[in-house]
Design a protein around this motif. Structure first.
Motif, short mmCIF file in Angstrom:
data_model
loop_
_atom_site.label_atom_id
_atom_site.label_comp_id
_atom_site.label_asym_id
_atom_site.label_seq_id
_atom_site.Cartn_x
_atom_site.Cartn_y
_atom_site.Cartn_z
N ARG A 163 0.85 -1.18 0.00
CA ARG A 163 0.00 0.00 0.00
C ARG A 163 0.89 1.24 0.00
O ARG A 163 1.93 1.27 0.66
N VAL A 164 0.48 2.23 -0.75
CA VAL A 164 1.20 3.50 -0.80
C VAL A 164 0.19 4.61 -0.56
O VAL A 164 -0.87 4.65 -1.21
N GLU A 165 0.49 5.53 0.39
CA GLU A 165 -0.45 6.59 0.75
C GLU A 165 0.23 7.95 0.66
O GLU A 165 1.40 8.11 1.02
N ARG A 166 -0.52 8.93 0.15
CA ARG A 166 -0.01 10.29 0.03
C ARG A 166 -0.57 11.12 1.18
O ARG A 166 -1.79 11.23 1.38
N SER A 167 0.34 11.70 1.96
CA SER A 167 -0.07 12.65 2.99
C SER A 167 0.34 14.05 2.53
O SER A 167 0.82 14.23 1.41
N TRP A 190 3.81 0.80 2.89
CA TRP A 190 3.78 -0.24 3.92
C TRP A 190 3.17 -1.51 3.38
O TRP A 190 2.43 -1.53 2.39
N ARG A 191 3.54 -2.59 4.03
CA ARG A 191 3.13 -3.91 3.55
C ARG A 191 3.06 -4.85 4.75
O ARG A 191 3.99 -4.94 5.55
N ASN A 192 1.95 -5.54 4.89
CA ASN A 192 1.81 -6.52 5.94
C ASN A 192 2.55 -7.79 5.55
O ASN A 192 2.66 -8.12 4.37
N GLY A 193 3.06 -8.52 6.52
CA GLY A 193 3.75 -9.77 6.22
C GLY A 193 2.84 -10.74 5.53
O GLY A 193 1.68 -10.93 5.94
#
Length: 360
Positions: free
Chosen positions: A345-349, A356-359
């Motif tokens: 997942r990639v998020e723009r703030s 971030w990526r879950n195992g």
């Protein structure tokens, strides 16, 4: 045994005096020629000075044909007085377990068996018989798939550290001495020695992508440019040099811009995350100050930091999320998010682009 130089363009510099070199011999023309060429070079007035052995991998496919390939290699090595190891692997089981294509499963099992010789200290180098034709076909397949420069680098002449760690450094090599030699030259060499070889009927199976490239696409391209194989091989060499430079440059730059974890209210960053989650970020302003080529490489490196390899399409989407370039369906608005492969997942703030990526 003839002692004339077998090929004009084979790479003797990959071979070091004293090395124990194990040749991967399928029984086909290329690997049969490589084995003979090394033995002939060892018999010259100024010999290579290597110790030659051979290995054959029976993939558990093609029934009686594969058994005949093994018998051919056994007879060849016995006649040439070359020590031989034969590995039998279950390609179909690997394919089912790993959900791989048949070619990929066979390749992974083959190299695992060959690298086992390096890990066990039974050889210093494994030599495979990839040719200039193989290189051109590989680069063309990568082009068709939209590969990056590491893909366009095709088949590397030498892969170091293919064995086991020894006293803090990687030992063992996989080498391809025939990477500059055309397939037609190899067959001419074998015919001049009255040495036969095995033909794999699956090499004519047009359901396999490589065979379609080999038998359908490459002849058409040679009609436009008879030297297209050499041109593609040169492209591969350039791409490998480019990739080597960029790997070092990104490794130098990344620590300067990478932000671990995520920001917390009141300042600072929370490096600890949910169990199994990997997370990092970069300031959008830092990306904006970079040339486009650097920006693209940094984004891909951030993906690797959380265990994901971004495709060209995914990289373009991430850059569009950060406000660099337009991609249909992707907005650069604050709070926008991308959901990509493998749980990435990639998020723009307002200030950052966070990965971030879950195992999994």
């Amino acid at each position: 045994m003839a002692v004339n130089k077998p090929f004009l363009a084979w790479d003797r510099q990959l071979l070091r005096a004293g090395d124990r070199v194990c040749v991967a011999v399928s029984g086909g023309a290329d690997s049969t020629a490589l084995l003979l060429a090394l033995l002939e070079a060892n018999a010259e007035k100024t010999p290579l000075g290597i110790v030659v052995s051979a290995a054959h991998v029976h993939h558990g496919l093609r029934g009686a044909d594969a058994d005949a390939d093994e018998a051919f290699v056994r007879e060849l090595c016995e006649r040439l007085q070359v020590p031989l190891q034969v590995f039998r692997v279950d390609t179909a089981a690997r394919q089912a377990a790993e959900r791989e294509g048949l070619e990929e499963a066979a390749r992974e099992l083959r190299y695992d068996a060959l690298r086992g010789l390096l890990r066990q200290g039974l050889a210093d180098a494994v030599a495979t018989a990839h040719t200039l034709d193989d290189q051109a076909e590989t680069v063309m397949m990568k082009l068709l798939r939209g590969a990056w420069t590491e893909g366009l680098g095709g088949i590397s002449p030498e892969v170091k550290g293919s064995g086991v760690r020894d006293q803090g450094s990687e030992s063992g090599r996989v080498i391809r001495p025939l990477l500059g030699v055309r397939r037609a030259e190899i067959e001419s060499f074998l015919n001049s020695r009255e040495q036969g070889w095995r033909e794999d009927a699956t090499n004519r199976d047009l359901s396999l992508t490589r065979n379609r490239v080999r038998h359908e696409l490459m002849p058409v391209l040679r009609g436009f440019n008879p030297s297209v194989d050499d041109a593609l091989a040169r492209l591969a060499a350039i791409a490998r040099d480019e990739e080597s430079y960029w790997q070092a440059e990104v490794a130098r730059l990344l620590p300067q811009v990478l932000l671990p974890g995520k920001p917390v209210r009141g300042g600072g960053r929370a490096v600890s995350t949910a169990v199994g989650e990997q997370s990092c970020a970069v300031e959008v302003a830092r990306l904006a100050a970079m040339p486009a080529a650097v920006r693209r490489r940094v984004v891909r490196a951030l993906g690797r930091e959380v265990g994901s390899r971004l495709t060209a399409e995914e990289t373009a989407k991430v850059l569009a999320l950060a406000g660099f370039g337009g991609v249909a369906g992707v907005t650069g608005r604050i709070g926008s998010r991308l959901e990509l492969r493998e749980g990435l997942r990639v998020e723009r703030s307002a200030r950052e682009l966070r990965f971030w990526r879950n195992g999994v």
